[in-house]
Enzyme design. Structure first.
Site, PDB file in Angstrom:
ATOM      1  N   HIS A  17      70.933  13.794  60.708  1.00  0.00           N
ATOM      2  CA  HIS A  17      69.518  14.065  60.451  1.00  0.00           C
ATOM      3  C   HIS A  17      69.358  14.595  59.031  1.00  0.00           C
ATOM      4  O   HIS A  17      70.189  15.368  58.543  1.00  0.00           O
ATOM      5  CB  HIS A  17      68.967  15.063  61.473  1.00  0.00           C
ATOM      6  CG  HIS A  17      67.488  15.156  61.449  1.00  0.00           C
ATOM      7  ND1 HIS A  17      66.811  15.949  60.573  1.00  0.00           N
ATOM      8  CD2 HIS A  17      66.552  14.507  62.184  1.00  0.00           C
ATOM      9  CE1 HIS A  17      65.515  15.813  60.769  1.00  0.00           C
ATOM     10  NE2 HIS A  17      65.325  14.935  61.751  1.00  0.00           N
ATOM     11  N   GLU A  93      64.579   7.123  59.303  1.00  0.00           N
ATOM     12  CA  GLU A  93      63.689   8.240  59.010  1.00  0.00           C
ATOM     13  C   GLU A  93      63.579   8.412  57.497  1.00  0.00           C
ATOM     14  O   GLU A  93      64.443   9.036  56.889  1.00  0.00           O
ATOM     15  CB  GLU A  93      64.237   9.540  59.595  1.00  0.00           C
ATOM     16  CG  GLU A  93      64.298   9.587  61.090  1.00  0.00           C
ATOM     17  CD  GLU A  93      64.582  10.990  61.578  1.00  0.00           C
ATOM     18  OE1 GLU A  93      63.715  11.545  62.274  1.00  0.00           O
ATOM     19  OE2 GLU A  93      65.638  11.534  61.237  1.00  0.00           O
TER      20      GLU A  93
END
Length: 177
Positions: A17, A93
């Site tokens: 992430h 993302e």
């Protein structure tokens, strides 16, 4: 540790992430080791990739090059891990969209999703993972995201902490499938 997570029944992990990469200095090499360990334990891995705003400002081709490089490093020496084909999900993302309240244009996200799928289908990887979108997903923009069939789902961040908002996103996803 992955072993401890496995013992308590965790089945999915998010690796790479952008916030861990940015705030904790997690490198692609670290992501690669974590990914290999999680796959070896039979866990499903949600591998996050995405470009910073400085790269996106150079255009979609620059963003694709950045993501290609991330994927190559994150998946290095994983072809011998048999369960990777069924245990990998990629979350695209764009870093600049996370928590910004401004999602990527769905057509650009769809193009990136197609790019990622095509890149991973090559004989180097021979993978066909689901590719989902994450980055300021809300009930206001999720319908436009889910309209693009190239995008296999969403990784919902902050909106998942608000029950009613998350419920709306889930219902929109159900209607779109």
């Amino acid at each position: 540790s992955i072993g401890m997570l496995n013992k308590v029944g965790v089945t999915h992990v998010i690796i790479g992430h952008s916030e861990r990469r940015n705030y904790l200095g997690e490198t692609d090499e670290m992501v690669n080791e974590k990914l290999k360990s999680a796959i070896a334990f039979g866990m499903k891995v949600i591998l996050c990739v995405g470009e910073p705003l400085s790269v996106r400002r150079e255009g979609l081709d620059s963003a694709k090059a950045f993501v290609r490089s991330q994927l190559a490093k994150d998946l290095k020496n994983t072809s011998n891990l048999k369960p990777i084909a069924t245990n990998l999900i990629v979350a695209y993302e764009p870093i600049w969209a996370i928590g910004a309240g401004k999602a990527d244009k769905p057509e650009d996200s769809a193009a990136m999703t197609t790019f990622i799928k095509d890149f991973l289908k090559t004989k180097t990887y021979n993978l066909q993972p689901s590719v989902i979108y994450g980055g300021s997903v809300t009930s206001a923009n999720s319908k436009r995201i889910f309209e693009h069939k190239e995008i296999d789902g969403a990784l919902v961040g902050g909106a998942s902490l608000k029950f009613e908002e998350f419920k709306k996103i889930v219902n929109i996803a159900k209607q779109s499938s």
